[in-house]
Write a protein that holds these residues in place. Structure first.
Motif, PDB file in Angstrom:
ATOM      1  N   VAL A 125       0.846  -1.202   0.000  1.00 24.51           N
ATOM      2  CA  VAL A 125       0.000   0.000   0.000  1.00 24.51           C
ATOM      3  C   VAL A 125       0.879   1.248   0.000  1.00 24.51           C
ATOM      4  CG1 VAL A 125      -1.642   1.356   1.343  1.00 24.51           C
ATOM      5  CG2 VAL A 125      -1.981  -1.108   1.094  1.00 24.51           C
ATOM      6  N   GLY A 126       1.900   1.275   0.861  1.00 21.50           N
ATOM      7  CA  GLY A 126       2.796   2.423   0.912  1.00 21.50           C
ATOM      8  C   GLY A 126       3.548   2.641  -0.384  1.00 21.50           C
ATOM      9  N   LEU A 127       4.007   1.541  -0.987  1.00 27.41           N
ATOM     10  CA  LEU A 127       4.757   1.636  -2.242  1.00 27.41           C
ATOM     11  C   LEU A 127       3.868   2.161  -3.370  1.00 27.41           C
ATOM     12  CD1 LEU A 127       7.279   1.065  -3.950  1.00 27.41           C
ATOM     13  CD2 LEU A 127       6.444  -1.290  -4.243  1.00 27.41           C
ATOM     14  N   GLU A 128       2.659   1.639  -3.485  1.00 25.97           N
ATOM     15  CA  GLU A 128       1.780   2.067  -4.576  1.00 25.97           C
ATOM     16  C   GLU A 128       1.401   3.541  -4.434  1.00 25.97           C
ATOM     17  OE1 GLU A 128      -1.233  -0.226  -6.205  1.00 25.97           O
ATOM     18  OE2 GLU A 128       0.067  -1.976  -6.454  1.00 25.97           O
ATOM     19  N   HIS A 129       1.150   3.970  -3.232  1.00 24.88           N
ATOM     20  CA  HIS A 129       0.835   5.393  -3.042  1.00 24.88           C
ATOM     21  C   HIS A 129       2.060   6.266  -3.336  1.00 24.88           C
ATOM     22  CE1 HIS A 129      -2.873   4.453  -0.310  1.00 24.88           C
ATOM     23  NE2 HIS A 129      -3.101   4.240  -1.594  1.00 24.88           N
ATOM     24  N   ALA A 130       3.258   5.762  -3.018  1.00 21.37           N
ATOM     25  CA  ALA A 130       4.477   6.524  -3.262  1.00 21.37           C
ATOM     26  C   ALA A 130       4.719   6.755  -4.744  1.00 21.37           C
ATOM     27  CB  ALA A 130       5.675   5.801  -2.638  1.00 21.37           C
ATOM     28  N   VAL A 131       4.333   5.792  -5.585  1.00 21.93           N
ATOM     29  CA  VAL A 131       4.550   5.959  -7.032  1.00 21.93           C
ATOM     30  C   VAL A 131       3.365   6.623  -7.721  1.00 21.93           C
ATOM     31  CG1 VAL A 131       6.131   4.007  -7.138  1.00 21.93           C
ATOM     32  CG2 VAL A 131       3.706   3.643  -7.623  1.00 21.93           C
ATOM     33  N   GLY A 132       2.353   7.014  -6.932  1.00 22.50           N
ATOM     34  CA  GLY A 132       1.262   7.787  -7.496  1.00 22.50           C
ATOM     35  C   GLY A 132       0.015   7.012  -7.846  1.00 22.50           C
ATOM     36  N   PHE A 133      -0.071   5.735  -7.450  1.00 21.25           N
ATOM     37  CA  PHE A 133      -1.281   4.974  -7.713  1.00 21.25           C
ATOM     38  C   PHE A 133      -2.386   5.408  -6.746  1.00 21.25           C
ATOM     39  CE2 PHE A 133       1.219   1.015  -9.293  1.00 21.25           C
ATOM     40  CZ  PHE A 133       1.443   1.642 -10.506  1.00 21.25           C
ATOM     41  N   ASP A 134      -3.587   5.476  -7.276  1.00 23.61           N
ATOM     42  CA  ASP A 134      -4.764   5.796  -6.458  1.00 23.61           C
ATOM     43  C   ASP A 134      -5.464   4.491  -6.093  1.00 23.61           C
ATOM     44  OD1 ASP A 134      -6.750   7.182  -5.153  1.00 23.61           O
ATOM     45  OD2 ASP A 134      -7.880   7.629  -6.974  1.00 23.61           O
ATOM     46  N   SER A 135      -4.752   3.628  -5.371  1.00 24.39           N
ATOM     47  CA  SER A 135      -5.215   2.259  -5.127  1.00 24.39           C
ATOM     48  C   SER A 135      -6.135   2.172  -3.915  1.00 24.39           C
ATOM     49  CB  SER A 135      -4.023   1.325  -4.918  1.00 24.39           C
ATOM     50  OG  SER A 135      -3.146   1.354  -6.025  1.00 24.39           O
ATOM     51  N   THR A 136      -7.119   1.276  -4.002  1.00 30.82           N
ATOM     52  CA  THR A 136      -8.015   0.988  -2.888  1.00 30.82           C
ATOM     53  C   THR A 136      -8.035  -0.521  -2.678  1.00 30.82           C
ATOM     54  OG1 THR A 136      -9.408   2.901  -3.406  1.00 30.82           O
ATOM     55  CG2 THR A 136     -10.354   1.208  -1.986  1.00 30.82           C
ATOM     56  N   PHE A 137      -7.454  -0.967  -1.557  1.00 34.48           N
ATOM     57  CA  PHE A 137      -7.340  -2.389  -1.247  1.00 34.48           C
ATOM     58  C   PHE A 137      -8.439  -2.816  -0.277  1.00 34.48           C
ATOM     59  CE2 PHE A 137      -3.091  -1.113  -2.501  1.00 34.48           C
ATOM     60  CZ  PHE A 137      -2.603  -2.197  -3.212  1.00 34.48           C
ATOM     61  N   SER A 138      -8.777  -4.103  -0.321  1.00 33.97           N
ATOM     62  CA  SER A 138      -9.725  -4.697   0.617  1.00 33.97           C
ATOM     63  C   SER A 138      -9.116  -5.958   1.210  1.00 33.97           C
ATOM     64  CB  SER A 138     -11.035  -5.081  -0.082  1.00 33.97           C
ATOM     65  OG  SER A 138     -11.680  -3.957  -0.626  1.00 33.97           O
ATOM     66  N   THR A 139      -9.502  -6.284   2.442  1.00 31.61           N
ATOM     67  CA  THR A 139      -9.133  -7.577   3.009  1.00 31.61           C
ATOM     68  C   THR A 139      -9.988  -8.655   2.339  1.00 31.61           C
ATOM     69  OG1 THR A 139     -10.785  -7.528   4.763  1.00 31.61           O
ATOM     70  CG2 THR A 139      -8.650  -6.475   5.228  1.00 31.61           C
ATOM     71  N   PRO A 140      -9.597  -9.912   2.441  1.00 36.82           N
ATOM     72  CA  PRO A 140     -10.417 -10.980   1.837  1.00 36.82           C
ATOM     73  C   PRO A 140     -11.853 -10.999   2.353  1.00 36.82           C
ATOM     74  CG  PRO A 140      -8.275 -11.834   2.503  1.00 36.82           C
ATOM     75  CD  PRO A 140      -8.352 -10.442   3.020  1.00 36.82           C
ATOM     76  N   ASP A 141     -12.025 -10.870   3.670  1.00 36.88           N
ATOM     77  CA  ASP A 141     -13.379 -10.916   4.231  1.00 36.88           C
ATOM     78  C   ASP A 141     -14.207  -9.718   3.786  1.00 36.88           C
ATOM     79  OD1 ASP A 141     -12.913 -13.314   5.539  1.00 36.88           O
ATOM     80  OD2 ASP A 141     -12.338 -12.356   7.431  1.00 36.88           O
ATOM     81  N   ASP A 142     -13.581  -8.547   3.715  1.00 36.78           N
ATOM     82  CA  ASP A 142     -14.316  -7.364   3.260  1.00 36.78           C
ATOM     83  C   ASP A 142     -14.742  -7.514   1.808  1.00 36.78           C
ATOM     84  OD1 ASP A 142     -14.217  -6.068   5.685  1.00 36.78           O
ATOM     85  OD2 ASP A 142     -12.476  -4.824   5.171  1.00 36.78           O
ATOM     86  N   LEU A 143     -13.859  -8.078   0.990  1.00 31.18           N
ATOM     87  CA  LEU A 143     -14.209  -8.260  -0.418  1.00 31.18           C
ATOM     88  C   LEU A 143     -15.334  -9.286  -0.563  1.00 31.18           C
ATOM     89  CD1 LEU A 143     -13.783  -7.626  -3.368  1.00 31.18           C
ATOM     90  CD2 LEU A 143     -11.994  -9.368  -3.430  1.00 31.18           C
ATOM     91  N   ALA A 144     -15.272 -10.365   0.220  1.00 35.90           N
ATOM     92  CA  ALA A 144     -16.339 -11.374   0.153  1.00 35.90           C
ATOM     93  C   ALA A 144     -17.676 -10.750   0.535  1.00 35.90           C
ATOM     94  CB  ALA A 144     -16.009 -12.547   1.071  1.00 35.90           C
ATOM     95  N   ARG A 145     -17.681  -9.914   1.569  1.00 38.51           N
ATOM     96  CA  ARG A 145     -18.931  -9.251   1.970  1.00 38.51           C
ATOM     97  C   ARG A 145     -19.411  -8.299   0.874  1.00 38.51           C
ATOM     98  NH1 ARG A 145     -16.606  -9.696   7.315  1.00 38.51           N
ATOM     99  NH2 ARG A 145     -15.396  -7.803   6.997  1.00 38.51           N
ATOM    100  N   PHE A 146     -18.486  -7.625   0.219  1.00 45.41           N
ATOM    101  CA  PHE A 146     -18.825  -6.725  -0.883  1.00 45.41           C
ATOM    102  C   PHE A 146     -19.485  -7.504  -2.023  1.00 45.41           C
ATOM    103  CE2 PHE A 146     -17.002  -4.651  -4.848  1.00 45.41           C
ATOM    104  CZ  PHE A 146     -17.997  -3.690  -4.937  1.00 45.41           C
TER     105      PHE A 146
END
Length: 204
Positions: free
Chosen positions: A155-176
């Motif tokens: 997460v830190g690396l992707e934000h450092a290079v300018g990515f507008d990333s949004t990550f989810s945990t496995p359980d959060d994604l399953a609920r989604f």
């Protein structure tokens, strides 16, 4: 902060020739386990945001089509990534993952591997995936768990290079996925996880 455009496409256009040297091979075993949850034979798969076809190659032999290589179609917005995929013999479709030019109920599965976090409108992507997958088929997502040590570093690396990333945990994604009308299950946990959501089958 750098702006790489929607889905960080401009970045992936630039790194396309080197991408497969930087990324490990796709986890075909975990993806196969997820596809096995389908209630229909898996002969046609859209590898959405599939880039150079790294995951399509991992799925070789998993789909039941007589022509495995073209049973999987790589879908991506990055022209540079698709150029690499085409040179490697993959069937390709240049398209936005949230507006797929594919008929309803046209495929047996959609796979989104290591890419959902780059998509700004994740709900639209899942809605499109559910639309194009036939009843009983599956939507499979593999991504990275931001709650793990390696995930926090990513997460830190992707934000450092300018990515507008949004990550989810496995359980959060399953609920989604459940909220979006899919029957979801965490197939593989850990840093690089896999979640599958089955499309409801048509009533008798």
């Amino acid at each position: 902060m750098l702006d790489h455009g929607p889905g960080d496409v401009r970045f992936f256009d630039r790194v396309a020739p080197l991408y497969d040297r930087l990324m490990p091979p796709g986890n075909g075993a975990a993806l196969s386990d997820a596809l096995s949850l389908s209630h229909r034979p898996v002969g046609t798969v859209l590898d959405v945001a599939g880039g150079t076809g790294r995951i399509a190659r991992a799925l070789s032999g998993v789909v039941t089509s007589g022509d495995d290589e073209h049973g999987v179609v790589v879908v991506d917005r990055s022209v540079g990534m698709l150029d690499v995929a085409r040179r490697r013999g993959h069937a390709c479709l240049a398209a936005d993952a949230t507006r797929l030019p594919v008929e309803t109920d046209a495929v047996d599965a959609v796979v989104v591997a290591d890419a959902l976090h780059h998509v700004r409108d994740q709900r639209a992507l899942v809605a499109e995936a559910r639309r194009v997958v036939a009843p009983g088929g599956v939507v499979v997502v593999s991504d990275f768990d931001p709650s793990t040590l390696r995930g926090r570093a990513l997460v830190g690396l992707e934000h450092a290079v300018g990515f507008d990333s949004t990550f989810s945990t496995p359980d959060d994604l399953a609920r989604f996925l459940e909220r979006e009308g899919l029957s979801a299950r965490v197939v593989r946990g850990g840093f690089g996880y896999v979640v599958a959501g089955r499309v409801p089958e048509s009533p008798d």
